[in-house]
Design a protein around this motif. Structure first.
Motif, mmCIF file in Angstrom:
data_model
loop_
_atom_site.group_PDB
_atom_site.id
_atom_site.type_symbol
_atom_site.label_atom_id
_atom_site.label_comp_id
_atom_site.label_asym_id
_atom_site.label_seq_id
_atom_site.Cartn_x
_atom_site.Cartn_y
_atom_site.Cartn_z
ATOM 1 N N PHE A 131 0.788 -1.251 -0.070
ATOM 2 C CA PHE A 131 0.134 0.027 0.039
ATOM 3 C C PHE A 131 0.872 1.245 0.035
ATOM 4 C CE2 PHE A 131 -3.934 -2.017 1.414
ATOM 5 C CZ PHE A 131 -3.409 -3.401 1.863
ATOM 6 N N TYR A 149 0.374 5.276 1.086
ATOM 7 C CA TYR A 149 -0.567 6.339 1.784
ATOM 8 C C TYR A 149 0.076 7.798 1.738
ATOM 9 C CZ TYR A 149 -3.458 2.809 3.695
ATOM 10 O OH TYR A 149 -4.399 1.724 3.787
ATOM 11 N N TYR A 156 -2.939 0.218 -4.340
ATOM 12 C CA TYR A 156 -2.945 -1.030 -3.819
ATOM 13 C C TYR A 156 -2.326 -2.205 -4.777
ATOM 14 C CZ TYR A 156 -4.050 -5.822 -2.200
ATOM 15 O OH TYR A 156 -3.968 -7.001 -1.931
ATOM 16 N N PHE A 208 3.870 7.372 2.761
ATOM 17 C CA PHE A 208 4.225 6.030 3.426
ATOM 18 C C PHE A 208 3.950 4.769 2.687
ATOM 19 C CE2 PHE A 208 5.363 7.271 7.751
ATOM 20 C CZ PHE A 208 4.644 8.624 7.689
ATOM 21 N N PRO A 253 -1.310 -8.586 5.006
ATOM 22 C CA PRO A 253 -1.577 -9.814 4.827
ATOM 23 C C PRO A 253 -2.460 -9.369 3.354
ATOM 24 C CG PRO A 253 -1.944 -9.760 6.862
ATOM 25 C CD PRO A 253 -1.632 -8.471 6.563
ATOM 26 N N GLU A 254 -2.492 -10.046 2.463
ATOM 27 C CA GLU A 254 -3.219 -9.981 1.421
ATOM 28 C C GLU A 254 -4.758 -10.391 1.629
ATOM 29 O OE1 GLU A 254 -2.056 -11.688 -2.563
ATOM 30 O OE2 GLU A 254 -2.894 -10.060 -3.419
ATOM 31 N N THR A 255 -4.967 -11.217 2.467
ATOM 32 C CA THR A 255 -6.439 -11.851 2.851
ATOM 33 C C THR A 255 -6.722 -11.166 4.038
ATOM 34 O OG1 THR A 255 -5.120 -13.584 4.217
ATOM 35 C CG2 THR A 255 -5.928 -14.002 2.120
ATOM 36 N N SER A 256 -7.672 -11.314 4.828
ATOM 37 C CA SER A 256 -8.307 -10.736 5.850
ATOM 38 C C SER A 256 -7.174 -10.574 7.030
ATOM 39 C CB SER A 256 -9.315 -11.462 6.589
ATOM 40 O OG SER A 256 -9.071 -12.604 7.148
ATOM 41 N N GLY A 257 -7.418 -9.569 7.882
ATOM 42 C CA GLY A 257 -6.386 -9.291 8.900
ATOM 43 C C GLY A 257 -5.916 -7.664 8.917
ATOM 44 N N SER A 258 -5.361 -7.399 7.718
ATOM 45 C CA SER A 258 -5.008 -6.128 7.449
ATOM 46 C C SER A 258 -4.231 -5.261 8.228
ATOM 47 C CB SER A 258 -6.173 -5.090 7.162
ATOM 48 O OG SER A 258 -6.879 -6.129 6.248
ATOM 49 N N ARG A 259 -3.193 -6.075 9.173
ATOM 50 C CA ARG A 259 -2.462 -5.227 10.080
ATOM 51 C C ARG A 259 -1.144 -4.835 9.154
ATOM 52 N NH1 ARG A 259 0.706 -8.383 12.871
ATOM 53 N NH2 ARG A 259 1.166 -7.259 14.658
ATOM 54 N N LEU A 260 -0.980 -3.622 9.021
ATOM 55 C CA LEU A 260 -0.043 -3.012 8.223
ATOM 56 C C LEU A 260 1.214 -2.560 8.943
ATOM 57 C CD1 LEU A 260 -2.249 -0.227 6.281
ATOM 58 C CD2 LEU A 260 -1.325 -2.856 5.661
ATOM 59 N N PHE A 269 4.508 -0.111 8.461
ATOM 60 C CA PHE A 269 4.835 1.075 7.576
ATOM 61 C C PHE A 269 6.098 1.136 7.792
ATOM 62 C CE2 PHE A 269 0.908 3.524 6.863
ATOM 63 C CZ PHE A 269 0.024 2.496 7.623
ATOM 64 N N GLY A 270 6.730 2.062 6.384
ATOM 65 C CA GLY A 270 7.809 2.452 6.303
ATOM 66 C C GLY A 270 8.284 3.838 6.995
#
Lengths: 115, 117
Positions: A35, A37, A50, A91, A96-103, A105-106
């Motif tokens: 991603f 942002y 994305y 940023f 995860p590509e599937t559910s979860g979506s914990r990101l 970041f750089g």
């Protein structure tokens, strides 16, 4: 563990020119999402683009395109025809590509567009 | 328009008091939301995962008794900073995933600036 590296703390570009913001990543996951942002000084995080790890084509969204090179583990953001309003912190993140979506970041790149 | 709304956008509280920040998903249900903290000129750091109807999952080093998370409905998660101290002053921002035809899109709220005096 996932790691995102953005090596450019700051970048400058002339209005109407294109700019590339670098992002490399490291993960042992087979499937993941990348991603980008934009965060202006107000603080909000604006979703730009994305790329899924199995997507064969590079993602594009208007003036934004993602140069995805899986073998090199890079996901650079290209902004074409820069505008003054593009000045912000950018940023790169992965999750995860599937559910979860914990990101994860750089550190971010501060982009300044000069008139 | 915003698809994830956060409130308040700015809050100042006295040291020792508690402050609640709300994160709402607009026109979609979010069984999972995420809370991040961002110190000035730094990146976003995940604090916890908020799960609807169950306990939140905290990242290592984040005090669960200090940062209370409640996800009481499919559209609302709250973060309560208890017994706030000046070092808790930060930008707090939540996110939620919205599934769509174009794939994963993770939206963030507008963020909340917390100042503890």
């Amino acid at each position: 563990a996932q790691k995102i590296t953005q090596t450019q703390p700051g970048m400058f570009v002339q209005e109407k020119e294109a700019v590339t913001l670098d992002c490399t990543y490291d993960t042992s996951d087979q499937s993941y999402g990348l991603f980008w942002y934009k965060q202006p000084s107000s603080g909000e995080m604006i979703f730009l683009i994305y790329q899924g790890s199995y997507d064969e084509q590079n993602a594009t969204e208007g003036r934004y395109s993602l140069n995805f090179q899986k073998a090199r583990k890079s996901a650079n953001l290209v902004i074409s025809a820069s505008q003054l309003g593009d000045s912000a912190m950018y940023f790169c993140a992965m999750g995860p590509e599937t559910s979860g979506s914990r990101l994860t970041f750089g550190e971010g790149t501060q982009l300044t567009v000069n008139p | 328009g915003a698809v994830v709304s956060q409130h308040p956008s700015r809050v100042i509280c006295k040291s020792g008091t508690s402050v609640k920040i709300e994160c709402r998903s607009l026109d979609f249900q979010a069984t999972t939301m995420f809370w991040y903290r961002q110190f000035p000129k730094q990146s976003l750091m995940l604090m916890a995962t908020s799960n609807e109807g169950s306990k939140a999952t905290y990242e290592q080093g984040v005090e669960k008794d200090k940062f209370l998370i409640n996800h009481a409905s499919l559209t609302l998660s709250t973060l309560t900073v208890t017994s706030a101290h000046p070092e808790d002053s930060s930008f707090y921002i939540c996110s939620a995933r919205r599934a769509g035809l174009s794939g994963n899109t993770i939206y963030f709220g507008e963020g909340s600036w917390l100042t503890v005096v």
